[in-house]
Design an enzyme around this catalytic site. Sequence first.
Site, PDB file in Angstrom:
ATOM      1  NE  ARG A   1      -3.111   0.286   3.220  1.00 51.43           N
ATOM      2  CZ  ARG A   1      -2.433   0.490   4.485  1.00 51.43           C
ATOM      3  NH1 ARG A   1      -1.855   1.656   4.789  1.00 51.43           N
ATOM      4  NH2 ARG A   1      -2.464  -0.449   5.294  1.00 51.43           N
TER       5      ARG A   1
ATOM      6  CE1 TYR B   1     -17.509  12.379 -15.107  1.00 50.00           C
ATOM      7  CE2 TYR B   1     -16.158  12.124 -13.150  1.00 50.00           C
ATOM      8  CZ  TYR B   1     -16.756  11.673 -14.084  1.00 50.00           C
ATOM      9  OH  TYR B   1     -17.680  10.400 -13.712  1.00 50.00           O
TER      10      TYR B   1
ATOM     11  CG  ASP C   1      -9.196  17.270 -14.073  1.00 51.14           C
ATOM     12  OD1 ASP C   1      -8.785  16.495 -14.771  1.00 51.14           O
ATOM     13  OD2 ASP C   1     -10.475  16.598 -13.510  1.00 51.14           O
TER      14      ASP C   1
ATOM     15  CE  LYS D   1     -12.244   9.422 -18.263  1.00 51.75           C
ATOM     16  NZ  LYS D   1     -12.285   9.046 -16.838  1.00 51.75           N
TER      17      LYS D   1
HETATM   18  O1  P1T Z   1     -13.228   8.066 -13.953  1.00 51.13           O
HETATM   19  P1  P1T Z   1     -12.257   8.556 -13.054  1.00 51.13           P
HETATM   20  O2  P1T Z   1     -10.832   7.904 -13.462  1.00 51.13           O
HETATM   21  O3  P1T Z   1     -12.403   8.292 -11.464  1.00 51.13           O
HETATM   22  O4  P1T Z   1     -11.761  10.206 -13.238  1.00 51.13           O
HETATM   23  C1  P1T Z   1     -12.885  11.087 -13.076  1.00 51.13           C
HETATM   24  C2  P1T Z   1     -12.621  12.082 -13.775  1.00 51.13           C
HETATM   25  C3  P1T Z   1     -12.000  13.336 -13.297  1.00 51.13           C
HETATM   26  N1  P1T Z   1     -11.812  14.547 -14.055  1.00 51.13           N
HETATM   27  C4  P1T Z   1     -12.264  14.417 -15.502  1.00 51.13           C
HETATM   28  C5  P1T Z   1     -12.074  15.795 -16.029  1.00 51.13           C
HETATM   29  C6  P1T Z   1     -13.035  13.326 -15.818  1.00 51.13           C
HETATM   30  O5  P1T Z   1     -13.521  13.401 -17.175  1.00 51.13           O
HETATM   31  C7  P1T Z   1     -13.259  12.333 -15.225  1.00 51.13           C
HETATM   32  C8  P1T Z   1     -13.878  11.049 -15.641  1.00 51.13           C
HETATM   33  N2  P1T Z   1     -14.857  11.445 -16.632  1.00 51.13           N
HETATM   34  C9  P1T Z   1     -15.691  10.408 -17.155  1.00 51.13           C
HETATM   35  C10 P1T Z   1     -15.897   9.114 -16.895  1.00 51.13           C
HETATM   36  C11 P1T Z   1     -16.569  11.090 -18.409  1.00 51.13           C
HETATM   37  O6  P1T Z   1     -17.167  10.297 -19.227  1.00 51.13           O
HETATM   38  O7  P1T Z   1     -16.426  12.359 -18.481  1.00 51.13           O
END
Ligand code: P1T
Length: 385
Positions: free
Chosen positions: A49, A101, A175, A200
């Site tokens: 961890r 988001y 972000d 992403k």
């Molecule tokens: O899904 P995750 O890895 O937990 O990330 C969250 C997140 C944070 N910031 C941005 C700009 C994001 O686009 C996302 C996740 N977004 C999607 C799943 C979506 O379809 O927009």
Amino acid sequence: MQNMKFNTKTIHGGQMHEETTGSVMPPVFLTSTFAQSSPGEHKGYAYARGTNPTRTALEASFAALENGTHAFAFASGMAAIDAVLRLLKPGDEVIAGDDLYGGTYRMFTQLFQKYGLEFTYVDMNSIENVTNAITANTKLIWIETPTNPLMKIADIEAISAKIKDENSEILVAVDNTFATPYLQKPLDLGADIVMHSATKYLGGHSDLVMGALMVNNEKLAKDIHFIQFAAGAIAGPMDSFLALRGVKTLHVRMQRHCENGLKVAKFLDAHSKVDKVYYPGLETHESYAIAKKQMNDFGGMVSFKLKDESKKETFAFLESTKLFTLAESLGGVESLVNHPVTMSHGSIPEKERLKIGITDSLIRLSVGIEDIEDLLNDLEQALNA
Ligand code: P1T
């Protein structure tokens, strides 16, 4: 090697051949714990961890990409945002963009507000909107740029400079999921923390869920590492291996995402059935000048609205694309289409989303790296469905 260029860094940044065998890629260390010769005596790894060598290799790569000194890989993008908010305490205030988001908005309003953090949402297109919202309790500025899904742009350098001028205690976090370090490096522009949903573009192949934080400040690195270790939302070794493999082609993928993104945006912009296109690379975008100054190119995310705003027409398009898969997420090699209101931004109350223009007719595309002719043909046939 010092001073590597970005395209070299994606492949070699922070990487060394594995010591025992010379393995070019780091082994996947599928272990939860590490042997100690005497209590507290080990080879730098005690319990997975805290640290795992596969994750260490990925974190070194992540740090190099964003010109940070340290990076931390989390179980998801949301876990990374959660770790940033844990730097604060009840009563502290956060100023965030008004287009975020949906999951970020949900975490702010439904989780952390409950624990005594206050959130103010402003249009970060204007720096004054940010500075006017600052109070004695403001501790964090949360910037998404380009924003999800309206592709708004905030001037990271100008906001960071203004904040640091007036109050060096306030943290600026960006972000950088939509842009990636291929397009902009927030730490170089004065931000304190960069956050990614590595799910992403960094991962790039829609095969993992992961988050990341990058910093260039020892104190912040120590505090974030403590939170990562103490709260435990770490990235696992297999996902770390996949993300590291993905990152090595970030620059070539992004180059094609940007080429295809611009062509798709221009195609939609000229289409008789399309009302408005949201893409920072179009000269008609409200923040085109800032985007051009801040970003090396404009990315692969394109949002748009049809002229016929009826649910029937919007859904007919969403159900008709063949190459653009209707799915949540973005940033993979394959093209995706998303309906923010029912999918990625479903947790934002109607009143709030309508205020900024996230209407039922908004469609978001993650333009992949397929052949552009096939992508445009797919959009054309879906627009005529
Ligand atoms: O899904 P995750 O890895 O937990 O990330 C969250 C997140 C944070 N910031 C941005 C700009 C994001 O686009 C996302 C996740 N977004 C999607 C799943 C979506 O379809 O927009």
